[in-house]
Write a protein that holds these residues in place. Structure first.
Motif, PDB file in Angstrom:
ATOM      1  N   LYS A 269      59.935   7.326 -18.519  1.00 40.61           N
ATOM      2  CA  LYS A 269      60.404   7.304 -19.910  1.00 40.61           C
ATOM      3  C   LYS A 269      59.954   8.548 -20.661  1.00 40.61           C
ATOM      4  CE  LYS A 269      58.217   3.394 -20.661  1.00 40.61           C
ATOM      5  NZ  LYS A 269      57.559   3.219 -19.360  1.00 40.61           N
ATOM      6  N   SER A 270      58.658   8.864 -20.522  1.00 37.98           N
ATOM      7  CA  SER A 270      58.157  10.071 -21.191  1.00 37.98           C
ATOM      8  C   SER A 270      58.857  11.304 -20.639  1.00 37.98           C
ATOM      9  CB  SER A 270      56.650  10.214 -20.987  1.00 37.98           C
ATOM     10  OG  SER A 270      55.976   9.127 -21.569  1.00 37.98           O
ATOM     11  N   THR A 271      59.044  11.320 -19.327  1.00 41.69           N
ATOM     12  CA  THR A 271      59.727  12.447 -18.690  1.00 41.69           C
ATOM     13  C   THR A 271      61.109  12.645 -19.293  1.00 41.69           C
ATOM     14  OG1 THR A 271      58.536  11.985 -16.652  1.00 41.69           O
ATOM     15  CG2 THR A 271      60.497  13.360 -16.478  1.00 41.69           C
TER      16      THR A 271
ATOM     17  N   PHE B  79      54.681  11.823 -30.124  1.00 39.28           N
ATOM     18  CA  PHE B  79      54.140  11.789 -28.777  1.00 39.28           C
ATOM     19  C   PHE B  79      53.368  10.507 -28.526  1.00 39.28           C
ATOM     20  CE2 PHE B  79      54.937  16.137 -29.763  1.00 39.28           C
ATOM     21  CZ  PHE B  79      55.334  16.717 -28.573  1.00 39.28           C
ATOM     22  N   GLN B  80      53.106  10.271 -27.234  1.00 39.45           N
ATOM     23  CA  GLN B  80      52.375   9.059 -26.870  1.00 39.45           C
ATOM     24  C   GLN B  80      50.954   9.092 -27.438  1.00 39.45           C
ATOM     25  OE1 GLN B  80      53.275   8.214 -22.775  1.00 39.45           O
ATOM     26  NE2 GLN B  80      52.430   6.165 -22.851  1.00 39.45           N
ATOM     27  N   GLN B  81      50.358  10.297 -27.556  1.00 37.60           N
ATOM     28  CA  GLN B  81      49.065  10.438 -28.251  1.00 37.60           C
ATOM     29  C   GLN B  81      49.328  11.038 -29.629  1.00 37.60           C
ATOM     30  OE1 GLN B  81      49.221  12.775 -25.313  1.00 37.60           O
ATOM     31  NE2 GLN B  81      49.212  10.926 -24.085  1.00 37.60           N
TER      32      GLN B  81
ATOM     33  N   MET C  47      60.843   9.092 -29.926  1.00 38.71           N
ATOM     34  CA  MET C  47      59.563   8.421 -30.170  1.00 38.71           C
ATOM     35  C   MET C  47      59.051   7.808 -28.881  1.00 38.71           C
ATOM     36  SD  MET C  47      60.497   6.632 -33.840  1.00 38.71           S
ATOM     37  CE  MET C  47      58.879   6.703 -34.556  1.00 38.71           C
ATOM     38  N   ASP C  48      57.890   8.294 -28.439  1.00 35.89           N
ATOM     39  CA  ASP C  48      57.328   7.836 -27.171  1.00 35.89           C
ATOM     40  C   ASP C  48      56.202   6.836 -27.425  1.00 35.89           C
ATOM     41  OD1 ASP C  48      56.644   7.505 -24.572  1.00 35.89           O
ATOM     42  OD2 ASP C  48      56.221   9.613 -24.150  1.00 35.89           O
ATOM     43  N   GLU C  49      56.533   5.563 -27.316  1.00 33.19           N
ATOM     44  CA  GLU C  49      55.567   4.491 -27.589  1.00 33.19           C
ATOM     45  C   GLU C  49      54.751   4.762 -28.851  1.00 33.19           C
ATOM     46  OE1 GLU C  49      53.301   2.971 -24.290  1.00 33.19           O
ATOM     47  OE2 GLU C  49      54.732   3.884 -22.903  1.00 33.19           O
TER      48      GLU C  49
HETATM   49 MG   LIG Z   1      54.993   7.565 -21.125  1.00 31.55          MG
END
Ligand SMILES: [Mg+2]
Ligand SMILES: Nc1ncnc2c1ncn2[C@@H]1O[C@H](COP(=O)(O)OP(=O)(O)OP(=O)(O)O)[C@@H](O)[C@H]1O
Lengths: 297, 262
Positions: B54-56, B89-91, B165-167
């Motif tokens: 998913k992030s990719t 980002f996820q972070q 939007m990543d998580e």
């Molecule tokens: Mg991810």
């Protein structure tokens, strides 16, 4: 949560007091020991002062009791007298100013050239490929060994001292600055780029601020090395400065004066170090203490 | 719901595949033949097991990674948004030397666009994010969830045409999470950005989205794209309706069958 600050998280207290030109570089301690140390800190300093005063008294007593020749070891009171005399007749002050000037100019040159070199090395691959191996190679040369040559090339005036100082202070600054400019997390760079930041903007908004803790770690080491550099260069050949004064008083067997000069030199070192630490704490307000990356060289 | 034609898209993914080289010299396939057409103003949720790519996928769309094969095409842009793409980002990835407010203003600062309107918008976002008292604090004084909220606000300040939007709610507690989701929908409703929203929560995915993209475990393929034909504006009560339950169940079954197939 912050990938880029993780490495600064471990608290480290700077208790590094210059001592004969070497700088104890403390490894980052775990937060647990940091807490324990903080709790002990205030009485710790009081104890140190007491022990120090105790040692002075002991020193005085031993010299007096065993009637040690004052050509070998003067009493602390004799050192204090010499110190007062030296400042009253202006000798100590004049020579201090000369040495301080050498240190400040040399240190300034080192800071400027190290920062510029670090930026060039981290920003341009070709510069890095050409320069970096050379720098690593030259880093292995003991810089004080260059002092006699610099005197031959630049005379016994101030310029040879300034260059010795610059040479000695340059490497720890450069290595720390390079590490610093590289310390920004890759994800942070991507984050800024995703908002359309140019390379210059990434530099300004991310790489320079992330480099500051490392740069200040380098400055702390370099400022002490600068004092050593100036004194060594003066030893090799000079007609003024605190290093010259040590040699001159040694020659006339005025050991109390030699000790007095050492006291002044320590004071200069401690003061300069304190200025750097204060400036660092003020500029790098977001981490506990500047991280040591490349320690004493 | 408008039907998709060949020209009616903001993002079109054609047979995207992604192979990562591994340290041992082999490769990991993160994405396999992913094709998807996203319409303007659509809210798409992406769900799938951890490590399915998913992030990719978002990184490739953002241009941070380059796909091994396949193509990403962006549709014709209307010029109402300053920027094409923005990412949460996820972070949180906040800049620790900037206050919360200045972190929000990252994008305007980069584009030299800090004016009264931007400041007003930042104030509004601080309230929406529940951070009105923290505007002048530094990130290390914030909890993980608060930092993540600043990261969301920062992307909203950027005001992109397409928001990836990543998580974004990964670090939030359940209640804040629901509230943030609804707030996000409210903001989205103002100008209907195109949103690609990665989440691990199926109800959240359904509550927010027009369509839910369900991905298979590694290598990430599209298991199915589930239409969410629930009326808008969505409310938390929607979760208790049978239609909602049906869609959630359908997605859960898709994920389960993909899991057992591997
Ligand atoms: Mg991810
Ligand atoms: N830079 C990389 N180098 C090598 N392999 C990678 C890299 N980034 C991701 N991968 C691999 O690609 C796969 C997909 O990763 P990705 O981060 O896209 O998953 P994800 O769906 O976002 O997972 P999660 O839900 O846990 O965030 C994983 O197997 C991961 O190991």
């Amino acid at each position: 949560m912050f990938t880029n600050t993780k490495r600064h998280a471990a608290g480290r207290e700077v208790l590094a007091v210059p001592e004969g030109g070497t700088v104890p570089v403390e490894a980052p301690t775990s937060s647990a020991t940091a807490v324990r140390r903080r709790r002990r800190r205030v009485p710790g300093i009081a104890h140190s002062v007491l022990v120090f005063l105790g040692l002075l008294v002991l020193w005085q007593a031993v010299v007096k009791m065993f009637d040690v020749s004052n050509i070998l070891v003067p009493t602390p009171t004799a050192v204090a007298d010499s110190l007062v005399d030296g400042f009253q007749d202006g000798t100590l002050l004049t020579h201090s100013i000369v040495t301080l000037k050498e240190i400040l100019i040399g240190f300034g040159i080192a800071v400027g050239s190290a920062l510029v070199s670090a930026v060039l090395i981290t920003q341009f691959r070709t510069v890095e490929r050409v320069l970096f191996p050379l720098l690593i190679l030259t880093q292995t040369i003991p810089k004080v060994a260059m002092a006699p040559l610099l005197i031959v090339w630049f005379g016994i005036g101030i310029s040879s001292k300034v260059l010795t100082v610059a040479l000695i202070a340059f490497f720890p600054l450069l290595i720390n600055a390079i590490l610093g400019f590289r310390s920004a997390a890759h994800e942070q760079v991507e984050m800024l780029r995703s908002f359309g930041a140019s390379r210059m903007q990434v530099m300004r908004h991310l790489q320079i601020p992330s480099a500051l803790p490392h740069i200040f770690a380098g400055l702390e080491v370099a400022v002490i090395l600068s004092v050593t550099g100036a004194v060594v260069a003066e030893f090799v050949g000079s007609s003024e400065g605190l290093g010259y004064l040590i040699q001159a008083s040694n020659f006339t067997l005025d050991v109390a004066r030699t000790f007095a000069v050492i006291v002044v030199l320590s004071a200069v070192g401690i003061a300069l170090h304190a200025v750097v630490v204060r400036l660092g704490k003020w500029l790098v307000f977001w981490t506990a203490t500047p991280t040591d990356t490349a320690g004493g060289i | 719901m408008p039907t998709s034609t060949d020209t009616d898209f903001v993002i079109r993914l054609d047979s995207l595949s992604m192979l990562y080289p591994t340290k041992s010299g082999g490769t990991v396939q993160a994405l396999d033949d992913v094709s998807l057409s996203v319409r303007a103003g659509e809210f798409i949720s992406i769900v799938g097991p951890s490590g399915c790519g998913k992030s990719t996928l978002l990184r490739i769309i953002m241009g941070l990674s380059r796909q091994t094969s396949g193509q990403v095409t962006f549709g014709p842009s209307d010029d109402s948004h300053r920027n094409q793409l923005g990412m949460v980002f996820q972070q949180p990835l906040l800049l620790p030397w900037r206050t919360v407010r200045k972190n929000l203003l990252t994008s305007p600062d980069l584009h030299h666009a800090r004016d009264a309107a931007t400041h007003a918008k930042a104030d509004e976002l601080l309230v929406m994010l529940g951070l009105e008292e923290f505007g002048d604090r530094y990130p290390n004084e914030l909890s993980g969830g608060m930092q993540q909220r600043v990261g969301i606000g920062r992307a909203l300040m950027h005001d992109p045409r397409i928001l990836l939007m990543d998580e974004p709610f990964g670090a939030l507690d359940a209640m804040t999470r629901d509230q943030m989701g609804l707030d996000l929908l409210r903001i989205w409703d103002q100008d209907r950005k195109t949103v690609l929203f990665v989440t691990h929560s199926i109800p959240e995915a359904v509550l927010l989205a027009d369509r839910v993209v369900v991905m298979t475990p590694r290598p990430g393929r599209l298991a199915d794209v589930v239409e969410v034909a629930l009326p808008r504006p969505r409310r938390l009560e929607n979760i208790n309706t049978p239609e909602f339950g049906e869609i959630v169940l359908k997605i859960r079954k898709l994920l389960d069958s993909e899991h057992s197939a591997h």
